[in-house]
Design an enzyme around this catalytic site. Sequence first.
Site, PDB file in Angstrom:
ATOM      1  N   LYS A 473      -2.012 -39.549 -13.260  1.00 15.63           N
ATOM      2  CA  LYS A 473      -0.968 -38.873 -14.053  1.00 15.63           C
ATOM      3  C   LYS A 473      -1.696 -38.168 -15.186  1.00 15.63           C
ATOM      4  O   LYS A 473      -2.338 -38.818 -16.020  1.00 15.63           O
ATOM      5  CB  LYS A 473       0.014 -39.910 -14.594  1.00 15.63           C
ATOM      6  CG  LYS A 473       1.118 -39.319 -15.464  1.00 15.63           C
ATOM      7  CD  LYS A 473       2.131 -40.399 -15.804  1.00 15.63           C
ATOM      8  CE  LYS A 473       3.138 -39.951 -16.853  1.00 15.63           C
ATOM      9  NZ  LYS A 473       4.005 -41.071 -17.240  1.00 15.63           N
ATOM     10  N   ASP A 475      -1.461 -36.260 -18.402  1.00 14.70           N
ATOM     11  CA  ASP A 475      -0.472 -36.070 -19.462  1.00 14.70           C
ATOM     12  C   ASP A 475      -0.995 -35.080 -20.514  1.00 14.70           C
ATOM     13  O   ASP A 475      -2.199 -34.799 -20.593  1.00 14.70           O
ATOM     14  CB  ASP A 475      -0.202 -37.445 -20.103  1.00 14.70           C
ATOM     15  CG  ASP A 475       1.192 -37.541 -20.723  1.00 14.70           C
ATOM     16  OD1 ASP A 475       1.847 -36.508 -20.872  1.00 14.70           O
ATOM     17  OD2 ASP A 475       1.598 -38.663 -21.061  1.00 14.70           O
ATOM     18  N   MET A 476      -0.118 -34.571 -21.357  1.00 16.40           N
ATOM     19  CA  MET A 476      -0.491 -33.634 -22.423  1.00 16.40           C
ATOM     20  C   MET A 476       0.655 -33.622 -23.417  1.00 16.40           C
ATOM     21  O   MET A 476       1.712 -33.069 -23.134  1.00 16.40           O
ATOM     22  CB  MET A 476      -0.674 -32.242 -21.792  1.00 16.40           C
ATOM     23  CG  MET A 476      -1.399 -31.219 -22.606  1.00 16.40           C
ATOM     24  SD  MET A 476      -0.398 -30.516 -23.911  1.00 16.40           S
ATOM     25  CE  MET A 476      -1.432 -29.221 -24.467  1.00 16.40           C
ATOM     26  N   ASP A 545      10.819 -37.141 -20.137  1.00 15.02           N
ATOM     27  CA  ASP A 545      10.727 -38.481 -20.721  1.00 15.02           C
ATOM     28  C   ASP A 545      12.107 -39.111 -20.856  1.00 15.02           C
ATOM     29  O   ASP A 545      12.220 -40.267 -21.248  1.00 15.02           O
ATOM     30  CB  ASP A 545      10.063 -38.409 -22.100  1.00 15.02           C
ATOM     31  CG  ASP A 545       8.550 -38.440 -21.984  1.00 15.02           C
ATOM     32  OD1 ASP A 545       8.046 -38.713 -20.877  1.00 15.02           O
ATOM     33  OD2 ASP A 545       7.871 -38.194 -22.994  1.00 15.02           O
TER      34      ASP A 545
HETATM   35  C1  DGJ Z   1       4.383 -39.120 -22.375  1.00 16.59           C
HETATM   36  C2  DGJ Z   1       4.782 -39.263 -20.939  1.00 16.59           C
HETATM   37  O1  DGJ Z   1       5.751 -38.348 -20.600  1.00 16.59           O
HETATM   38  C3  DGJ Z   1       5.236 -40.700 -20.702  1.00 16.59           C
HETATM   39  O2  DGJ Z   1       5.702 -40.840 -19.398  1.00 16.59           O
HETATM   40  C4  DGJ Z   1       4.084 -41.613 -20.969  1.00 16.59           C
HETATM   41  O3  DGJ Z   1       3.057 -41.383 -20.051  1.00 16.59           O
HETATM   42  C5  DGJ Z   1       3.588 -41.408 -22.386  1.00 16.59           C
HETATM   43  N1  DGJ Z   1       3.304 -40.022 -22.672  1.00 16.59           N
HETATM   44  C6  DGJ Z   1       2.348 -42.212 -22.633  1.00 16.59           C
HETATM   45  O4  DGJ Z   1       1.803 -41.976 -23.859  1.00 16.59           O
END
Ligand code: DGJ
Length: 723
Positions: A473, A475-476, A545
Amino acid sequence: MPILYDFEKQFFHLTNSQISYVIGIEKEQYLTHRYYGRALPFYAGSTALQQIDRGFATNPDENDHTFSLNALPLETSTQGTGDHRISNYQIRSVNGSNITNFFYRDHKISSGKPELPGLPSLRGEQVTTLEITLYDAVQELEMVLLYSLYENQPIISRSVRFNNLGTETVFLENAGSMMVDLPTTNFDLITLNGAHTNEANLSRQPLHSGIQKIESSRGTSSPQHQPFLALADPSTDEFQGDVYAFHFIYSGNFAAQVEVEQYGSSRVQLGIQPENFEWCLAPTRSFQTPEVVMNYSTTGFNGLSQTFHQLYQQYLVPAAWQKQERPILLNTWEANYFDFHEADLLKQADLAKETGIELFVLDDGWFAQRNDDASSLGDWFENLEKLPQGIAGLADKIHQKGLKFGLWFEPEMISRNSQLFEAHPDWALQVPNYPLTEGRRQYVLDLSQTAVQDFLIEMLSSYLSTGKIDYIKWDMNRHLTEVGSLAFPANQQKEIPHRYVLGLYRVLEVITSKYPDCLFENCSSGGGRFDPGMMHYMPQTWTSDNTDALCRSQIQYGYSYLYPPIMMGAHVSPVPNHQVGRTTNLQTRGLIAMSGNFGYELDLTALPASEQEEITQQIAFYKEHRSLFQFGRFYRLQPANEFFATAWLIVNEEEAAVVYFNGLARPAVPVNYLKLHYLEDSAIYEDLTTGQQISGAELNHAGITIPRIKEDFATLLFHWKKY
Ligand code: DGJ
């Protein structure tokens, strides 16, 4: 040839069985737009240009006062010579001026779809490409307009390449990817807008005089606006009507705009956002813009979406994942956040295996001192207090249980409080003498630097080369500020936003092609960078989220205008929901998540046995019908009403399912006969609950009666097998 050049009449006709697009050449110099829409057997020239001697009009040809660039429908804007509408490019020359005079020079028609160097773009079979070269003789510059026509889809992709053949450096102040002047303004403008945890809300507004624009200056495509706009006939709905759509394959700053101009036409223009952009184009160098996908539907928004879904699944995501089934995953984030130990994770994994889950994903919190979001990004080594045998040890144990193993990274970030920042403070994006602005208590790495890109490639390879990671995964979690680089001179600082994106694409290209078996999920606080650029490297995205079922029914509905369910990560999460506090039942959460790329994100060990059993059944059901949910055609049937009720259909050659979300229960609901529209009229469908046999025609045209449901947020599944 699907692209015809008529030398006599001086036009190009791009056509297949569904669309025609006609470009004219005027006075052997200017490219005009003559037609875009339903397929024409041939173009005879009926859309003659209206040439009138108009007041205030400027005339590039002193002998022809009826000819003015300010009134002509064009294929690209001109600069400083009389076209005063929004511009697709702007070049500053060595003398400081913005004047250019690009005239048609030649063209090339070839079969195939060119790759765009350093950029994500569509692949394609049975594609023909037209390159029209315009030339500015004063500065010896070329502007090449690229059009790729897909023979079996109503799709043309467009981009622009600038070549400096001269002896002086010039500066691109604006390098748009496409523009077109459509001959009417009677359109509704459609865009998808939102925010973090509230992505992809559809906006529909009639066009009006002046410029209507959406854009991002955040360094990413952003949850605020999808890099997309569409122009629909005002009568268009989900099921019928005409719509033109434009979607930008790019993950950074963008602008998408329409200008309703004085004589009743609409100029559409998309490209990199110019305010935060400049590119130093030295002699012999070229600049290639990202690609825009133009999609045209005569069968409403569902027709438009079907084309996007199939096109992106076939020609955008990595080819290896095009038809690859996706595992049902369990993600640890909403179960544990930063607080876990391997022993708890293994208990959760045991139960995951028992319920039928296939992939265990360890989210944030596994590295260095990452016990909250205040530190450690950049220090990608395991926290041995939480994971005594490190990632390799945990991965082995997860694999021994018969599960795949996935891991979270946020590669583009650096915490102030990290060893990486101590060692390489110059690796953060920054502008000398100005303090760095934090976002989620972190800074952004300067991906314009090759050393930074190489560091990320090496770091990720060190995990992936072990063969123990099946899924990443990516992420950013913040937008870009102080977008400057210590590695570039002053006159190239405005290149950094685009160089950042190019650097990111390079890392993604190297890593995803080196490890094609690893499944990558794109994420940026959910849908913060949910765009076709990222999708080129990573075939699925964490959609939002916000995991509340009601909100998700709307967010996924919005994204479905462009992306199929398999591209949208969707998880069953705990209740009361962590983002909004709402409680929805497990069936609802399951069906909404199955309508995306299905997974769970809760602590299974904390659930009562009855819910563990219900989850086991959900998973067994999903596995039996996985191919329907992951590869079926998805059609929107009912947008959310004021009580949030909504419905959609998923159908393939063998079966069909309608998911109906009830929203808020009401005593006096109007009777809802929901028509399915997209089944085969002549086929017979058997209801898998009642065994009743019904013709496709009846389901399509008479519909099904939605029963009155005395429960907020209940969700129903109607499910048929086709005979
Ligand atoms: C943001 C993501 O969208 C979440 O699903 C999770 O991975 C958090 N960051 C973790 O910091």
